[in-house]
Write an enzyme that holds these catalytic residues in place. Structure first.
Site, PDB file in Angstrom:
ATOM      1  N   ALA A  60       9.758   6.132   3.022  1.00 14.54           N
ATOM      2  CA  ALA A  60       9.293   5.057   3.905  1.00 14.54           C
ATOM      3  C   ALA A  60       9.312   3.713   3.181  1.00 14.54           C
ATOM      4  O   ALA A  60       9.747   2.697   3.732  1.00 14.54           O
ATOM      5  CB  ALA A  60       7.894   5.369   4.428  1.00 14.54           C
ATOM      6  N   TYR A  61       8.853   3.710   1.947  1.00  8.95           N
ATOM      7  CA  TYR A  61       8.859   2.474   1.153  1.00  8.95           C
ATOM      8  C   TYR A  61      10.287   2.016   0.897  1.00  8.95           C
ATOM      9  O   TYR A  61      10.614   0.827   1.054  1.00  8.95           O
ATOM     10  CB  TYR A  61       8.133   2.720  -0.174  1.00  8.95           C
ATOM     11  CG  TYR A  61       8.045   1.496  -1.060  1.00  8.95           C
ATOM     12  CD1 TYR A  61       7.024   0.567  -0.891  1.00  8.95           C
ATOM     13  CD2 TYR A  61       8.971   1.285  -2.077  1.00  8.95           C
ATOM     14  CE1 TYR A  61       6.937  -0.554  -1.709  1.00  8.95           C
ATOM     15  CE2 TYR A  61       8.893   0.171  -2.894  1.00  8.95           C
ATOM     16  CZ  TYR A  61       7.870  -0.745  -2.702  1.00  8.95           C
ATOM     17  OH  TYR A  61       7.796  -1.852  -3.510  1.00  8.95           O
ATOM     18  N   ASN A  62      11.163   2.934   0.514  1.00 11.49           N
ATOM     19  CA  ASN A  62      12.555   2.582   0.246  1.00 11.49           C
ATOM     20  C   ASN A  62      13.204   1.934   1.463  1.00 11.49           C
ATOM     21  O   ASN A  62      13.907   0.922   1.352  1.00 11.49           O
ATOM     22  CB  ASN A  62      13.357   3.821  -0.140  1.00 11.49           C
ATOM     23  CG  ASN A  62      12.961   4.396  -1.488  1.00 11.49           C
ATOM     24  OD1 ASN A  62      12.150   3.831  -2.204  1.00 11.49           O
ATOM     25  ND2 ASN A  62      13.530   5.544  -1.813  1.00 11.49           N
ATOM     26  N   SER A  67      11.751   0.425   3.974  1.00 12.35           N
ATOM     27  CA  SER A  67      11.172  -0.887   4.269  1.00 12.35           C
ATOM     28  C   SER A  67      11.746  -1.963   3.355  1.00 12.35           C
ATOM     29  O   SER A  67      12.039  -3.083   3.802  1.00 12.35           O
ATOM     30  CB  SER A  67       9.645  -0.841   4.141  1.00 12.35           C
ATOM     31  OG  SER A  67       9.226  -0.700   2.795  1.00 12.35           O
ATOM     32  N   LYS A  68      11.931  -1.638   2.085  1.00 12.30           N
ATOM     33  CA  LYS A  68      12.446  -2.634   1.143  1.00 12.30           C
ATOM     34  C   LYS A  68      13.957  -2.813   1.270  1.00 12.30           C
ATOM     35  O   LYS A  68      14.474  -3.910   1.010  1.00 12.30           O
ATOM     36  CB  LYS A  68      12.067  -2.249  -0.288  1.00 12.30           C
ATOM     37  CG  LYS A  68      10.567  -2.365  -0.582  1.00 12.30           C
ATOM     38  CD  LYS A  68      10.065  -3.798  -0.441  1.00 12.30           C
ATOM     39  CE  LYS A  68       8.623  -3.934  -0.898  1.00 12.30           C
ATOM     40  NZ  LYS A  68       8.127  -5.331  -0.827  1.00 12.30           N
TER      41      LYS A  68
END
Length: 280
Positions: free
Chosen positions: A157-159, A161-162
């Site tokens: 999820a973080y990957n 988003s970035k």
């Protein structure tokens, strides 16, 4: 080295996620340059401590508690900024760790993308129109991540988003070409940095491999002054050359038709290790 022209005495710098870490370190440097500061963060207590620290250093600072995932709250932030004076710098730094893989719940995915990606989108949509109409130098800095480029397995999820933030900021920079550089965009890509995220993982003291938030802020200012779009930070463990090789390998997955994320694929472990050895 002289600062980017947007970092100027008498102008306003708006920093989201400004109560700690890289955001606070950047605000300290903007304040030292004579800028009026508007710090936004979701953490009221941390905002108060940050404001005290900046005021003790002589910087004029106003704080706003907000959640960047809300367009209405970003509109409120714009109103607060306009009351302080001419805005020349927006730093979309607010972020959260995702903590979610492919099958994480919808709430994790939605909160992560809403904060890390949409928070920056809403910030740009609020502040960019006035910057385009202004007649002074302006800059927008979005805080990205190496994970949004090389996509290490785990925190998907973080990957995502970035990675989205990288694409958004690249498109923003292209859209700003007609300004002739008067309004610039920059993607800050920190390395391993000792911040609140690091503390929440259990590291109460700065790890040897990590840079401090202040080192990242100094590197960012130097990169902005040079006119860099990609401000790719090393740390005490990973050099610029190592980062370049890792990024090149990731791009090579498409060019050479390797499996996705082949850097972590067992069949390509030896090839990747040999590829990295060539950089030493």
């Amino acid at each position: 080295m002289a600062n980017h022209p947007a970092i100027a005495s008498g102008r306003v710098a708006v920093v989201t996620g400004g109560a700690s870490g890289i955001g606070l370190a950047a605000a300290e440097r903007f304040g030292a340059a004579g800028m009026t500061l508007l710090l936004a963060d979701i953490d009221d207590e941390a905002l108060g401590l940050a404001a005290d620290r900046l005021r003790n250093a002589g910087a004029p600072v106003t704080t706003v508690r907000l959640d960047v995932s809300s367009p209405a709250e970003l509109a409120r932030l714009k109103g607060s900024a306009d009351a302080l004076g001419p805005v020349s710098l927006l730093m979309n730094n607010a972020g959260r760790e995702g903590g979610g893989g492919i099958l994480a719940g919808a709430d994790i995915w939605e909160r992560t993308i809403a904060t890390n990606l949409m928070g920056a989108v809403y910030g740009v949509q609020q502040f960019l129109p006035a910057m385009l109409k202004a007649d002074w130098p302006c800059a927008i800095v979005n805080t990205g991540s190496k994970q949004g480029i090389t996509l290490p397995p785990g925190d998907t999820a973080y990957n995502v988003s970035k990675a989205g933030l990288k694409a958004f900021t690249e498109s923003l920079a292209h859209e700003l070409l007609p300004t002739g550089g008067r309004v610039s965009a920059h993607l800050l890509i920190p390395g391993f940095t000792f911040t609140g995220f690091t503390r929440r993982r259990g590291a109460m003291e700065q790890p040897t491999a990590a840079w401090s938030a202040g080192q990242v802020a100094d590197f960012m200012l130097d990169g902005m002054a040079r006119g860099d779009f990609y401000i790719l930070c090393p740390d005490n463990d990973v050099t610029r050359t190592m980062d370049e090789r890792r990024i090149a390998w990731a791009a090579g997955d498409i060019i050479h038709n390797r499996p996705a994320l082949s850097r972590w694929h067992p069949d390509y472990a030896q090839d990747f290790a040999q590829f990295m050895e060539k950089s030493s």
